[in-house]
Design an enzyme around this catalytic site. Structure first.
Site, PDB file in Angstrom:
ATOM      1  N   SER A 240       9.881  45.619 -25.007  1.00  0.00           N
ATOM      2  CA  SER A 240      11.076  46.433 -25.193  1.00  0.00           C
ATOM      3  C   SER A 240      12.248  45.564 -25.662  1.00  0.00           C
ATOM      4  CB  SER A 240      11.439  47.109 -23.871  1.00  0.00           C
ATOM      5  OG  SER A 240      11.561  46.131 -22.862  1.00  0.00           O
TER       6      SER A 240
ATOM      7  N   CYS B 197       6.986  42.595 -14.120  1.00  0.00           N
ATOM      8  CA  CYS B 197       8.007  42.875 -15.127  1.00  0.00           C
ATOM      9  C   CYS B 197       8.252  41.572 -15.875  1.00  0.00           C
ATOM     10  CB  CYS B 197       9.300  43.359 -14.460  1.00  0.00           C
ATOM     11  SG  CYS B 197      10.670  43.530 -15.625  1.00  0.00           S
TER      12      CYS B 197
END
Ligand code: DGL
Length: 270
Positions: A16, A189
């Site tokens: 992202s 993450c």
């Protein structure tokens, strides 16, 4: 489609935004002769707070961009995307597409002794239960305790990784996991390896931290080896960076993530 010299083609990596550079860094270290193309979808970041449908759609566009660069394999560095989009991406192309969930889960299952694993990630990753599903595929007897740690992303991007605020935030998020008695925690993450020191300080050194990025890099090497796609060139591979917005900002922060200078970040439209 070029089939000659398949092994010389680059590996495509997308995220992202900037965080996936923690995964790319592991790839650079483990596979120094590979050419690597990195795409950060900075125009649409964050993925971790978006719906499954949106993340799948964005991920397909990132994949298509990398395919247009004639990559030989795609690594979905983003956990939020890996949690929901990989099966859809695998339907679009015949080249290997892997995410970070499977390698991270396998490593955690191999590490845990008391069969209690913690998973931390964005809201999207935790909501998807992707790590839990993957771990229980291997082992039904393992208990999973999950915690979304949304603020870690901003702390990592701002470079607030080892200060009081980072420590207080980590304490707030992680004390529950510690109380559950987990002996292994998956850093689910891209940004969390940047906060590893603080996370370790809060959790204590007896809890193993699994860096999904590192585990994914090992899996990429295995796959390329199995498929005879490893780049056999003697010289170092090239690294090219693309971002969908703020290429200059990407360059600045990425130097913090990579710990070195990068030459150019090109802006692209997907
Ligand atoms: N790359 C994302 C992940 O690993 C973190 C940033 C975001 O939410 O987009 O989940």
């Amino acid at each position: 489609m070029l089939t000659k010299n398949l092994h010389r083609r680059p590996i495509g990596v997308f995220d992202s935004g900037i965080g996936g550079l923690t995964v790319a860094k592991s790839l650079f270290e483990l596979l120094p002769n590979e050419n690597i193309i990195y795409l950060g979808d900075t125009a649409r970041l964050p993925y971790g707070t978006k719906s499954k449908e949106t993340v799948i759609l964005y991920s397909i566009e990132c994949l298509k961009f990398l395919l247009s660069k004639n990559v030989k394999m795609v690594v979905v560095a983003c956990n939020s995307s890996s949690s929901v989009a990989v099966p859809f991406l695998q339907k679009i192309t015949k080249i290997p597409v892997i995410g970070v969930i499977e390698p991270g889960s396998t490593a955690a299952v191999n590490k845990t002794v008391n069969n209690k694993i913690g998973v931390i990630g964005t809201m999207g990753t935790i909501k998807s239960n992707a790590y839990k599903k993957q771990v229980t595929k291997y082992r039904k007897d393992v208990e999973i305790f999950s915690q979304a740690c949304s603020l870690f992303v901003q702390l990592a991007e701002d470079g607030w990784t080892d200060n009081k605020i980072a420590e207080l935030t980590a304490k707030e998020y992680l004390s529950g996991l510690k109380e559950k008695g987990v002996d292994t925690v998956i850093l689910g993450c891209t940004h969390y390896p940047i906060l590893k020191n603080t996370i370790r300080k809060v959790l204590g050194k007896n809890i193993e931290l699994i860096d999904s990025g590192e585990e994914t890099a090992k899996e990429v090497k295995n796959i390329l080896h199995r498929k005879k796609l490893l780049n056999t060139q003697k010289k170092k591979g090239y690294h090219k960076f693309f971002a969908t917005d703020f290429p200059n900002n990407f360059k600045l922060i990425s130097e913090r993530f990579l710990g070195r200078k990068i030459s150019e970040v090109k802006k692209v439209k997907l």
